[in-house]
Design a protein around this motif. Sequence first.
Motif, mmCIF file in Angstrom:
data_model
loop_
_atom_site.group_PDB
_atom_site.id
_atom_site.type_symbol
_atom_site.label_atom_id
_atom_site.label_comp_id
_atom_site.label_asym_id
_atom_site.label_seq_id
_atom_site.Cartn_x
_atom_site.Cartn_y
_atom_site.Cartn_z
ATOM 1 N N GLY A 183 -0.643 2.328 -3.966
ATOM 2 C CA GLY A 183 -1.847 2.982 -3.482
ATOM 3 C C GLY A 183 -2.596 2.127 -2.477
ATOM 4 N N GLU A 184 -3.768 2.601 -2.074
ATOM 5 C CA GLU A 184 -4.477 1.997 -0.946
ATOM 6 C C GLU A 184 -5.662 1.123 -1.336
ATOM 7 O OE1 GLU A 184 -2.770 6.047 0.210
ATOM 8 O OE2 GLU A 184 -4.067 5.299 -1.388
ATOM 9 N N THR A 185 -5.889 0.872 -2.611
ATOM 10 C CA THR A 185 -7.080 0.128 -3.029
ATOM 11 C C THR A 185 -7.101 -1.286 -2.455
ATOM 12 O OG1 THR A 185 -7.330 1.406 -5.069
ATOM 13 C CG2 THR A 185 -8.369 -0.770 -4.997
ATOM 14 N N ALA A 186 -6.011 -2.019 -2.595
ATOM 15 C CA ALA A 186 -5.987 -3.415 -2.133
ATOM 16 C C ALA A 186 -6.168 -3.510 -0.624
ATOM 17 C CB ALA A 186 -4.677 -4.082 -2.550
ATOM 18 N N ILE A 187 -5.534 -2.630 0.125
ATOM 19 C CA ILE A 187 -5.666 -2.716 1.572
ATOM 20 C C ILE A 187 -7.046 -2.249 2.029
ATOM 21 C CG2 ILE A 187 -4.715 -0.427 2.168
ATOM 22 C CD1 ILE A 187 -3.167 -1.913 4.444
ATOM 23 N N ALA A 188 -7.634 -1.285 1.321
ATOM 24 C CA ALA A 188 -9.007 -0.876 1.635
ATOM 25 C C ALA A 188 -9.981 -2.017 1.356
ATOM 26 C CB ALA A 188 -9.384 0.362 0.819
ATOM 27 N N ASP A 189 -9.761 -2.747 0.265
ATOM 28 C CA ASP A 189 -10.595 -3.922 -0.028
ATOM 29 C C ASP A 189 -10.500 -4.944 1.101
ATOM 30 O OD1 ASP A 189 -11.271 -2.794 -2.456
ATOM 31 O OD2 ASP A 189 -9.884 -4.034 -3.635
ATOM 32 N N PHE A 190 -9.283 -5.199 1.550
ATOM 33 C CA PHE A 190 -9.068 -6.179 2.608
ATOM 34 C C PHE A 190 -9.759 -5.765 3.905
ATOM 35 C CE2 PHE A 190 -6.736 -7.405 6.394
ATOM 36 C CZ PHE A 190 -6.738 -8.786 6.285
ATOM 37 N N ILE A 191 -9.562 -4.507 4.314
ATOM 38 C CA ILE A 191 -10.167 -4.041 5.565
ATOM 39 C C ILE A 191 -11.691 -4.084 5.474
ATOM 40 C CG2 ILE A 191 -10.449 -2.023 7.061
ATOM 41 C CD1 ILE A 191 -7.519 -1.300 6.344
ATOM 42 N N SER A 192 -12.235 -3.693 4.331
ATOM 43 C CA SER A 192 -13.688 -3.730 4.144
ATOM 44 C C SER A 192 -14.218 -5.146 4.298
ATOM 45 C CB SER A 192 -14.052 -3.187 2.760
ATOM 46 O OG SER A 192 -13.684 -1.829 2.631
ATOM 47 N N GLN A 193 -13.540 -6.121 3.672
ATOM 48 C CA GLN A 193 -13.978 -7.514 3.785
ATOM 49 C C GLN A 193 -13.860 -8.016 5.222
ATOM 50 O OE1 GLN A 193 -12.146 -10.078 0.720
ATOM 51 N NE2 GLN A 193 -11.794 -8.201 -0.452
ATOM 52 N N THR B 191 -3.385 3.765 6.180
ATOM 53 C CA THR B 191 -3.143 2.511 5.466
ATOM 54 C C THR B 191 -1.954 2.586 4.533
ATOM 55 O OG1 THR B 191 -4.685 3.182 3.724
ATOM 56 C CG2 THR B 191 -5.583 1.877 5.551
ATOM 57 N N ASP B 192 -1.512 3.778 4.182
ATOM 58 C CA ASP B 192 -0.406 3.910 3.230
ATOM 59 C C ASP B 192 0.948 3.788 3.934
ATOM 60 O OD1 ASP B 192 -0.911 6.435 4.501
ATOM 61 O OD2 ASP B 192 0.325 7.425 3.005
ATOM 62 N N THR B 193 1.955 3.456 3.151
ATOM 63 C CA THR B 193 3.329 3.422 3.639
ATOM 64 C C THR B 193 4.210 4.233 2.694
ATOM 65 O OG1 THR B 193 4.136 1.515 2.353
ATOM 66 C CG2 THR B 193 2.936 1.038 4.404
ATOM 67 N N VAL B 194 5.450 4.438 3.117
ATOM 68 C CA VAL B 194 6.432 5.017 2.204
ATOM 69 C C VAL B 194 6.900 3.925 1.237
ATOM 70 C CG1 VAL B 194 7.150 6.814 3.793
ATOM 71 C CG2 VAL B 194 8.316 4.601 3.854
ATOM 72 N N SER B 195 7.832 4.270 0.380
ATOM 73 C CA SER B 195 8.242 3.397 -0.715
ATOM 74 C C SER B 195 8.798 2.052 -0.247
ATOM 75 C CB SER B 195 9.301 4.114 -1.545
ATOM 76 O OG SER B 195 9.844 3.261 -2.528
ATOM 77 N N SER C 180 0.845 -1.202 0.000
ATOM 78 C CA SER C 180 0.000 0.000 0.000
ATOM 79 C C SER C 180 0.877 1.248 0.000
ATOM 80 C CB SER C 180 -0.935 0.004 1.217
ATOM 81 O OG SER C 180 -0.200 -0.092 2.430
ATOM 82 N N SER C 181 2.003 1.166 -0.687
ATOM 83 C CA SER C 181 2.923 2.303 -0.757
ATOM 84 C C SER C 181 2.259 3.489 -1.457
ATOM 85 C CB SER C 181 4.211 1.905 -1.468
ATOM 86 O OG SER C 181 3.946 1.241 -2.685
ATOM 87 N N ASN C 182 2.499 4.656 -0.919
ATOM 88 C CA ASN C 182 1.855 5.878 -1.401
ATOM 89 C C ASN C 182 2.352 6.236 -2.804
ATOM 90 O OD1 ASN C 182 1.218 8.760 -1.755
ATOM 91 N ND2 ASN C 182 0.633 8.698 0.396
ATOM 92 N N PRO C 183 1.453 6.417 -3.756
ATOM 93 C CA PRO C 183 1.877 6.699 -5.133
ATOM 94 C C PRO C 183 2.333 8.133 -5.375
ATOM 95 C CG PRO C 183 -0.514 6.679 -5.011
ATOM 96 C CD PRO C 183 -0.015 6.258 -3.661
ATOM 97 N N ASP C 184 2.174 9.017 -4.389
ATOM 98 C CA ASP C 184 2.479 10.425 -4.596
ATOM 99 C C ASP C 184 3.782 10.880 -3.951
ATOM 100 O OD1 ASP C 184 0.202 10.756 -6.055
ATOM 101 O OD2 ASP C 184 -0.981 11.597 -4.409
#
Length: 395
Positions: free
Chosen positions: A40-50, A90-94, A28-32
Motif C-alpha cells: 500500500g501507499e502509507t509509507a511512501i505518503a509519509d515520506f513525501i509528506s516529510q 505512488t503505487d506500483t504493481v506487484s 508501495s505495491s498496490n494491495p488490490d
Amino acid sequence: MNHRLSLPPGQGLNDVVSLTQALVRIDSSNPDLGLDSGAGETAIADFISQWLQTRDIECYRIEPTKGRPSVVGVVRGSGGGRSLMFNGHTDTVSLSTYDGDALSAEIQDNKIYGRGSADMKSGLAAAMIALATAKSLNLKGDVILAAVADEEMASIGTEQVLQAGWQANAAIVAEPTEMSIINAHKGLAVFYVEVSGVAAHGSRPDLGIDAICKAGYFLVEIDRLSQRLELRWLEQGNPKLGAPSIHAGVIKGGAEVNSYPDSCTISIERRTVPGENLVEIQEELEQILRKLTREVPGFTAGLRTGFSRSPFGVASDHSFVKLVAEHATVVTGATPQIKGETYWTDMALLADKGIFGVIWGPKGYGLHAAEEWVEIESIQHLVDAFVRIESEFCK
C-alpha cells in the motif's frame, strides 16, 4: 513492509536521481491487484509528506479510504496567475513478478532499476523537484503536486483529490511516455452479461437449459461487433488511437460436468475513444441481447454495467500542448512526438473536471515486467522542462 531510504527525507534528496532512488526503495505495491498482499501507499505518503514539510511546502493528506493515502503539496502564487498541477501515482504493481531485488534502485549504465523506477516514481520525483523549485520563482499562479494512490487499480487517489476540491488550470501527468507528449488516450468500460439457464441432471435434456451453450450465441455476436467497430473506425479515416474494441475477458458458469448449468456470466471489456459515450455503448449490447432473445429458443440474459472510465483527448494545437512541446524541444534538443495512446491514465479524470493537460514523462521500460528501469538523462531533462513550463504558465 520494506522501507529502505538512503537518507532521511529532510537531508539531501534535492536532485531527481537520488529522490527517484529513495522512492523506488519504498515498497508501495498496490494491495488490490490480487497477485499478493501489497504494502500500500502509507509509507511512501509519509515520506513525501516529510519531504514537503521539511521544505516548508504546504502539505495535505487525503485518506477517505483508510490505508490508501494521497498527498497534495502546493506552492502558492502571489495571485492572479494560472495554476498548474503535476499528477503522479505512488503505487506500483506487484514486487513478486520482479526478477531480482525490486527495491534495489541501483544505477547501471545511466539507468535506475527497480519496480516503479519508470512507472512512475521517476516522473513523480521530477514533479516534486519542480514543485520545490517553484518557491523561488515568484510566480503569480499556484503550483500543485498530487501524489496519488491506486492508479494501477481503480484510481481512487485522483478521484479523492478532486473530490476534496483541488483544481488547476492545467495538468501534466508524468507517466513514462519515452518523452513523447500524449494528448489523447482510450477509455474503458466493463459490463457483465448474465445468461440464465435451467439446472437439470445431465441425462435430462428435456428438463435442462444449458446457460453456457446459450452464452455462446452472445460470444459470437461480440466477435461480430468487434469486427464492425474496426471497420467503422477505418471508414472514418482516423487511425490516431486505433479502433474502439470489445472482448470477453472472463466467462464463469457451471458446477459439475454432469449437470446443466443454470447460469453463465460473461465479463466484457469495451475500450472507448473520444466521442463515444456509455449510454450508446450499453444500448449496443442491449440490442444484441434483444435480438438473441427473439431468435434463439430459450435464450434469457441480463446486462449489468460495471467499472468505467472516460477517454481523454485535447487538440494537438492546444496552447498548453504547444507550450509543453516548446520547452521539451529546448531542453532535449529534439522536437517531441505528439500522439495518442491506447492505454488509460488519470489524465481522463482531470479532464472530466475541466483540467486540460497532457501525459508526458521519461524514457522508461519494463513497465509491469520482470525488470524495470528509467533513463537518468530523460528524468533530468524532465525536471528542467517542468521548471520552464511552470515558470511561463504560472507567471
